[in-house]
Design a protein around this motif. Structure first.
Motif, PDB file in Angstrom:
ATOM      1  N   LEU A 181       2.095   3.772 -11.534  1.00 26.81           N
ATOM      2  CA  LEU A 181       1.935   2.793 -10.446  1.00 26.81           C
ATOM      3  C   LEU A 181       0.852   3.239  -9.476  1.00 26.81           C
ATOM      4  O   LEU A 181       0.010   2.448  -9.032  1.00 26.81           O
ATOM      5  CB  LEU A 181       3.245   2.657  -9.653  1.00 26.81           C
ATOM      6  N   LEU A 182       0.886   4.523  -9.155  1.00 27.48           N
ATOM      7  CA  LEU A 182      -0.126   5.049  -8.226  1.00 27.48           C
ATOM      8  C   LEU A 182      -1.515   4.968  -8.855  1.00 27.48           C
ATOM      9  O   LEU A 182      -2.490   4.621  -8.184  1.00 27.48           O
ATOM     10  CB  LEU A 182       0.205   6.503  -7.853  1.00 27.48           C
ATOM     11  N   VAL A 183      -1.592   5.255 -10.165  1.00 23.31           N
ATOM     12  CA  VAL A 183      -2.891   5.197 -10.846  1.00 23.31           C
ATOM     13  C   VAL A 183      -3.455   3.780 -10.752  1.00 23.31           C
ATOM     14  O   VAL A 183      -4.600   3.579 -10.369  1.00 23.31           O
ATOM     15  CB  VAL A 183      -2.742   5.647 -12.320  1.00 23.31           C
ATOM     16  N   ASN A 208       0.812  -1.218   0.000  1.00 20.46           N
ATOM     17  CA  ASN A 208       0.000   0.000   0.000  1.00 20.46           C
ATOM     18  C   ASN A 208       0.839   1.259   0.000  1.00 20.46           C
ATOM     19  O   ASN A 208       0.312   2.354   0.160  1.00 20.46           O
ATOM     20  CB  ASN A 208      -0.912   0.013   1.235  1.00 20.46           C
ATOM     21  N   PHE A 209       2.136   1.098  -0.103  1.00 22.97           N
ATOM     22  CA  PHE A 209       3.020   2.267  -0.126  1.00 22.97           C
ATOM     23  C   PHE A 209       3.742   2.239  -1.473  1.00 22.97           C
ATOM     24  O   PHE A 209       4.739   1.565  -1.657  1.00 22.97           O
ATOM     25  CB  PHE A 209       4.002   2.174   1.045  1.00 22.97           C
ATOM     26  N   ILE A 210       3.160   2.959  -2.406  1.00 26.83           N
ATOM     27  CA  ILE A 210       3.570   2.805  -3.796  1.00 26.83           C
ATOM     28  C   ILE A 210       4.677   3.794  -4.168  1.00 26.83           C
ATOM     29  O   ILE A 210       4.644   4.950  -3.723  1.00 26.83           O
ATOM     30  CB  ILE A 210       2.355   3.053  -4.719  1.00 26.83           C
ATOM     31  N   GLY A 211       5.593   3.338  -5.026  1.00 26.29           N
ATOM     32  CA  GLY A 211       6.633   4.235  -5.514  1.00 26.29           C
ATOM     33  C   GLY A 211       7.887   3.455  -5.824  1.00 26.29           C
ATOM     34  O   GLY A 211       8.433   2.807  -4.933  1.00 26.29           O
ATOM     35  N   VAL A 214       0.193  13.312  -3.999  1.00 22.45           N
ATOM     36  CA  VAL A 214      -0.487  12.023  -4.183  1.00 22.45           C
ATOM     37  C   VAL A 214      -1.962  12.116  -3.761  1.00 22.45           C
ATOM     38  O   VAL A 214      -2.828  11.497  -4.370  1.00 22.45           O
ATOM     39  CB  VAL A 214       0.232  10.909  -3.384  1.00 22.45           C
ATOM     40  N   ARG A 215      -2.245  12.934  -2.739  1.00 21.11           N
ATOM     41  CA  ARG A 215      -3.640  13.054  -2.297  1.00 21.11           C
ATOM     42  C   ARG A 215      -4.511  13.563  -3.445  1.00 21.11           C
ATOM     43  O   ARG A 215      -5.614  13.071  -3.677  1.00 21.11           O
ATOM     44  CB  ARG A 215      -3.737  14.000  -1.107  1.00 21.11           C
ATOM     45  N   GLN A 216      -3.983  14.533  -4.216  1.00 19.53           N
ATOM     46  CA  GLN A 216      -4.752  15.101  -5.315  1.00 19.53           C
ATOM     47  C   GLN A 216      -4.954  14.057  -6.421  1.00 19.53           C
ATOM     48  O   GLN A 216      -6.053  13.918  -6.967  1.00 19.53           O
ATOM     49  CB  GLN A 216      -3.999  16.328  -5.862  1.00 19.53           C
ATOM     50  N   GLY A 218       0.305  16.119   1.246  1.00 16.35           N
ATOM     51  CA  GLY A 218      -0.176  15.059   0.353  1.00 16.35           C
ATOM     52  C   GLY A 218       0.907  14.163  -0.205  1.00 16.35           C
ATOM     53  O   GLY A 218       0.653  13.335  -1.078  1.00 16.35           O
ATOM     54  N   THR A 219       2.156  14.290   0.293  1.00 12.21           N
ATOM     55  CA  THR A 219       3.235  13.463  -0.261  1.00 12.21           C
ATOM     56  C   THR A 219       3.319  12.093   0.417  1.00 12.21           C
ATOM     57  O   THR A 219       4.068  11.223  -0.010  1.00 12.21           O
ATOM     58  CB  THR A 219       4.619  14.162  -0.129  1.00 12.21           C
ATOM     59  N   GLY A 220       2.569  11.899   1.508  1.00 13.58           N
ATOM     60  CA  GLY A 220       2.561  10.576   2.141  1.00 13.58           C
ATOM     61  C   GLY A 220       3.267  10.526   3.490  1.00 13.58           C
ATOM     62  O   GLY A 220       3.709   9.455   3.914  1.00 13.58           O
ATOM     63  N   LYS A 221       3.325  11.652   4.200  1.00 12.59           N
ATOM     64  CA  LYS A 221       4.067  11.670   5.470  1.00 12.59           C
ATOM     65  C   LYS A 221       3.419  10.734   6.499  1.00 12.59           C
ATOM     66  O   LYS A 221       4.109  10.056   7.251  1.00 12.59           O
ATOM     67  CB  LYS A 221       4.140  13.113   6.020  1.00 12.59           C
ATOM     68  N   GLU A 222       2.095  10.715   6.467  1.00 11.33           N
ATOM     69  CA  GLU A 222       1.426   9.856   7.448  1.00 11.33           C
ATOM     70  C   GLU A 222       1.657   8.365   7.139  1.00 11.33           C
ATOM     71  O   GLU A 222       1.843   7.554   8.037  1.00 11.33           O
ATOM     72  CB  GLU A 222      -0.070  10.180   7.481  1.00 11.33           C
ATOM     73  N   ILE A 223       1.660   8.048   5.846  1.00 10.19           N
ATOM     74  CA  ILE A 223       1.927   6.650   5.464  1.00 10.19           C
ATOM     75  C   ILE A 223       3.313   6.227   5.961  1.00 10.19           C
ATOM     76  O   ILE A 223       3.505   5.127   6.454  1.00 10.19           O
ATOM     77  CB  ILE A 223       1.895   6.481   3.931  1.00 10.19           C
TER      78      ILE A 223
HETATM   79  N1  LIG Z   1       3.352   6.440  -1.774  1.00  7.02           N
HETATM   80  C1  LIG Z   1       2.018   6.350  -1.616  1.00  7.02           C
HETATM   81  N2  LIG Z   1       1.380   5.206  -1.940  1.00  7.02           N
HETATM   82  C2  LIG Z   1       0.044   5.093  -1.792  1.00  7.02           C
HETATM   83  N3  LIG Z   1      -0.741   6.072  -1.327  1.00  7.02           N
HETATM   84  C3  LIG Z   1      -0.158   7.242  -0.984  1.00  7.02           C
HETATM   85  C4  LIG Z   1       1.247   7.432  -1.101  1.00  7.02           C
HETATM   86  N4  LIG Z   1       1.545   8.675  -0.698  1.00  7.02           N
HETATM   87  C5  LIG Z   1       0.390   9.233  -0.318  1.00  7.02           C
HETATM   88  N5  LIG Z   1      -0.646   8.386  -0.491  1.00  7.02           N
HETATM   89  C6  LIG Z   1      -2.067   8.647  -0.202  1.00  7.02           C
HETATM   90  O1  LIG Z   1      -2.262  10.049  -0.344  1.00  7.02           O
HETATM   91  C7  LIG Z   1      -3.052  10.574   0.708  1.00  7.02           C
HETATM   92  C8  LIG Z   1      -2.229  11.625   1.461  1.00  7.02           C
HETATM   93  O2  LIG Z   1      -1.165  11.009   2.156  1.00  7.02           O
HETATM   94  P1  LIG Z   1      -0.739  11.485   3.612  1.00  7.02           P
HETATM   95  O3  LIG Z   1      -1.935  11.798   4.433  1.00  7.02           O
HETATM   96  O4  LIG Z   1       0.210  10.471   4.160  1.00  7.02           O
HETATM   97  O5  LIG Z   1       0.005  12.835   3.230  1.00  7.02           O
HETATM   98  P2  LIG Z   1       0.709  13.932   4.153  1.00  7.02           P
HETATM   99  O6  LIG Z   1       2.068  14.154   3.604  1.00  7.02           O
HETATM  100  O7  LIG Z   1       0.586  13.502   5.578  1.00  7.02           O
HETATM  101  O8  LIG Z   1      -0.186  15.227   3.869  1.00  7.02           O
HETATM  102  P3  LIG Z   1      -0.501  16.504   4.849  1.00  7.02           P
HETATM  103  O9  LIG Z   1       0.759  17.285   4.984  1.00  7.02           O
HETATM  104  O10 LIG Z   1      -1.538  17.252   4.074  1.00  7.02           O
HETATM  105  O11 LIG Z   1      -1.007  15.945   6.131  1.00  7.02           O
HETATM  106  C9  LIG Z   1      -3.442   9.400   1.590  1.00  7.02           C
HETATM  107  O12 LIG Z   1      -4.722   8.958   1.233  1.00  7.02           O
HETATM  108  C10 LIG Z   1      -2.411   8.353   1.255  1.00  7.02           C
HETATM  109  O13 LIG Z   1      -2.963   7.078   1.410  1.00  7.02           O
END
Ligand SMILES: Nc1ncnc2c1ncn2[C@@H]1O[C@H](COP(=O)(O)OP(=O)(O)OP(=O)(O)O)[C@@H](O)[C@H]1O
Ligand SMILES: [Mg+2]
Length: 479
Positions: free
Chosen positions: A325-327, A144-147, A362-364, A176-181
């Motif tokens: 890949l994300l698509v 679930n962590f694509i890239g 990625v969120r967008q 939206g770059t995936g910091k929480e992931i």
């Molecule tokens: N590498 C990834 N692979 C799969 N899904 C991703 C990836 N990166 C981000 N996403 C998806 O994009 C969305 C935003 O990710 P996330 O919340 O981790 O971003 P963030 O960097 O914490 O953003 P913010 O600064 O706005 O809190 C989530 O739904 C997450 O699942």
């Protein structure tokens, strides 16, 4: 190499038990013995046995009390309870407390050997299953962590290297770059994975509540504190706490956080007692902390302490090779969720997605794919991208600075049909103002590449109020 013998600790006040077992089974097992519960508990840590034979009736601590204490240890050895005839009413109690077997005295050596072998075999199987499960969790995590771009491969490599350490990790990157992931992966791939992962968004909780939220409070600490409450740090004991938007933590709390980092201890709001916790801290921010330090909004000693490892997440526009890949990943996710079957996008659409600049990262992209799946036509991508691009103003345009006046306007009134027909000045004007406000906020967010702090400064509203507006106007989420 000779395999070491399985070590069995016998805790029994009757020395005959140990003697009989050593006589009959010492060729296969190594026996050590304790004569009461206290000595037995000490020997569990010094001898590290593979299995314990535990008598129920002993002077001082009973076998059941010893078992309760053993249960507090992490990865305690398996326990076989041993008891005299007539004590069989303890069977249920022992099994409830997690004993693997129950054997009655007098026993013969062959009988107990069968029990020992059975328990050891089951324990070995359980360990193998746990190992397989954790390998599967690691695989699922990466699924679930694509890239696959070089930059993301590097990110994954660092995550794997530091996940199971106690290092404090600071995750940086645009919204939206995936910091929480990344934060969740660090927890998932660590040995804390079965313990809590708690997220605290330092920007979303009002400043005066944040301290109580993080550290808890004592009854009577402030008006409304009717009973003592544990904070997130206590609740996350043995697990991980994820402090999101750490750049927004008020200065006075920063020093308290530093103390937790250095001594793993703190005091509840209104309390006197020091509380010790074992919590791993992970932080994230999209703020420029170096700048915040210069402006005295962030402590430099905390910055260096938080920043033992920094993981930078690259913006999506710098890794277009990850877009296909994300698509595919998001198509599958939303097909499954909505029972649809749109499995791929055409090449021209993919080209468009790969060359887009993705201010919301990625969120967008995820939100766009969700809309395509729900509506079942890829051609809407043109509108989605165009409307997103139109909102980006030329870089030299100057922004009208104005005070927003719509705090009282309910943004949801936009969808209310009755509003079209009303002559209420307040409703009609309110609606127009809300529309204007939404448009302006979108423009400024695009202009600042979704740097919400910069956007809030330009709009001259507080950061928190901008976050609420983004949510209210659904600017970055499509419900
Ligand atoms: N590498 C990834 N692979 C799969 N899904 C991703 C990836 N990166 C981000 N996403 C998806 O994009 C969305 C935003 O990710 P996330 O919340 O981790 O971003 P963030 O960097 O914490 O953003 P913010 O600064 O706005 O809190 C989530 O739904 C997450 O699942
Ligand atoms: Mg986040």
């Amino acid at each position: 190499m000779i395999k070491p013998k399985t070590k069995i600790l016998i805790i029994d006040d009757d020395p005959k038990v140990s003697w009989i077992l050593s006589e009959g089974l010492s060729s296969r097992f190594e026996f050590v013995s304790a004569h009461d519960g206290i000595e037995g508990l000490q020997m569990v840590s010094t001898e590290k046995p593979d299995l314990i034979l535990l008598d129920i009736k002993m002077p001082g601590m009973t076998g059941l009390e010893v078992l309760e204490k053993l249960n507090k240890l992490e990865n305690r050895p398996e326990v076989i309870m041993v008891s005299g005839h007539g004590d069989t009413n303890y069977v249920v109690e022992s099994i409830k407390l997690g004993a693997a077997e129950f054997v009655t005295k007098p026993f013969d050596v062959q009988e107990i050997e069968i029990h020992i072998n059975g328990v050891l075999e089951r324990s070995k199987l359980k360990k193998e299953v746990d190992q397989l499960k954790s390998e599967l969790e690691v695989k699922n995590n990466w699924a679930n962590f694509i890239g696959d771009s070089q930059a993301m491969q590097k990110v994954k490599e660092v995550i794997e290297q530091v996940a199971d350490s106690e290092l404090t990790v600071l995750i940086r990157g645009e919204s939206g770059t995936g910091k929480e992931i990344v934060a969740r992966s660090l927890h998932q791939l660590s040995s804390r994975r079965s313990k809590p992962f708690l997220k605290v968004n330092c920007a979303a909780i009002p400043r005066d509540l944040l301290e109580a939220e993080l550290f808890g409070y004592e009854k009577g600490a402030f008006t409304g504190a009717h009973k003592t409450k544990q904070g997130r740090f206590e609740l996350a004991h043995k697990g991980t706490i994820f402090l999101d938007e750490i750049g927004d933590m008020p200065l006075e709390l920063q020093s308290k956080l530093l103390q937790v980092l250095e001594q793993q201890e703190f005091i509840r709001v209104g309390g006197v007692q020091t509380i010790h916790v074992d919590v791993r801290i992970i932080c994230a921010t999209n703020r420029n902390l170096e700048q915040a330090i210069k402006e005295q909004g962030f402590r430099d000693d905390l910055f260096y302490r938080l920043n033992e490892i920094t993981i930078f997440l690259p913006p999506l526009r710098n890794r277009p090779e990850d877009v296909p890949l994300l698509v595919t990943h998001f198509l599958q996710k939303y097909n499954d969720l909505y029972g649809k079957s749109l499995t791929e996008l055409s090449q021209p659409v993919m080209d468009k997605l790969q060359s887009f600049h993705w201010p919301g990262n990625v969120r967008q992209l995820e939100n766009m794919i969700k809309q395509i799946v729900v509506r079942g036509e890829e051609s809407i991508i043109n509108d989605l991208i165009d409307s997103s691009a139109v909102n980006v103003l030329p870089s030299d345009s100057s922004y009208p600075v104005r005070q927003t006046v719509t705090e009282q306007v309910n943004p949801s009134s936009e969808n209310n049909d009755d509003d079209e027909h009303t002559y209420s000045l307040k409703v009609r004007i309110g609606k127009k103002v809300a529309e204007e406000e939404k448009k302006l906020i979108a423009e400024v967010l695009n202009k600042t590449n979704w740097n919400r702090r910069k956007a809030a400064d330009m709009l001259q509203i507080s950061y928190r109020s901008l976050l609420y507006k983004i949510k209210d106007y659904q600017l970055n989420t499509i419900k």
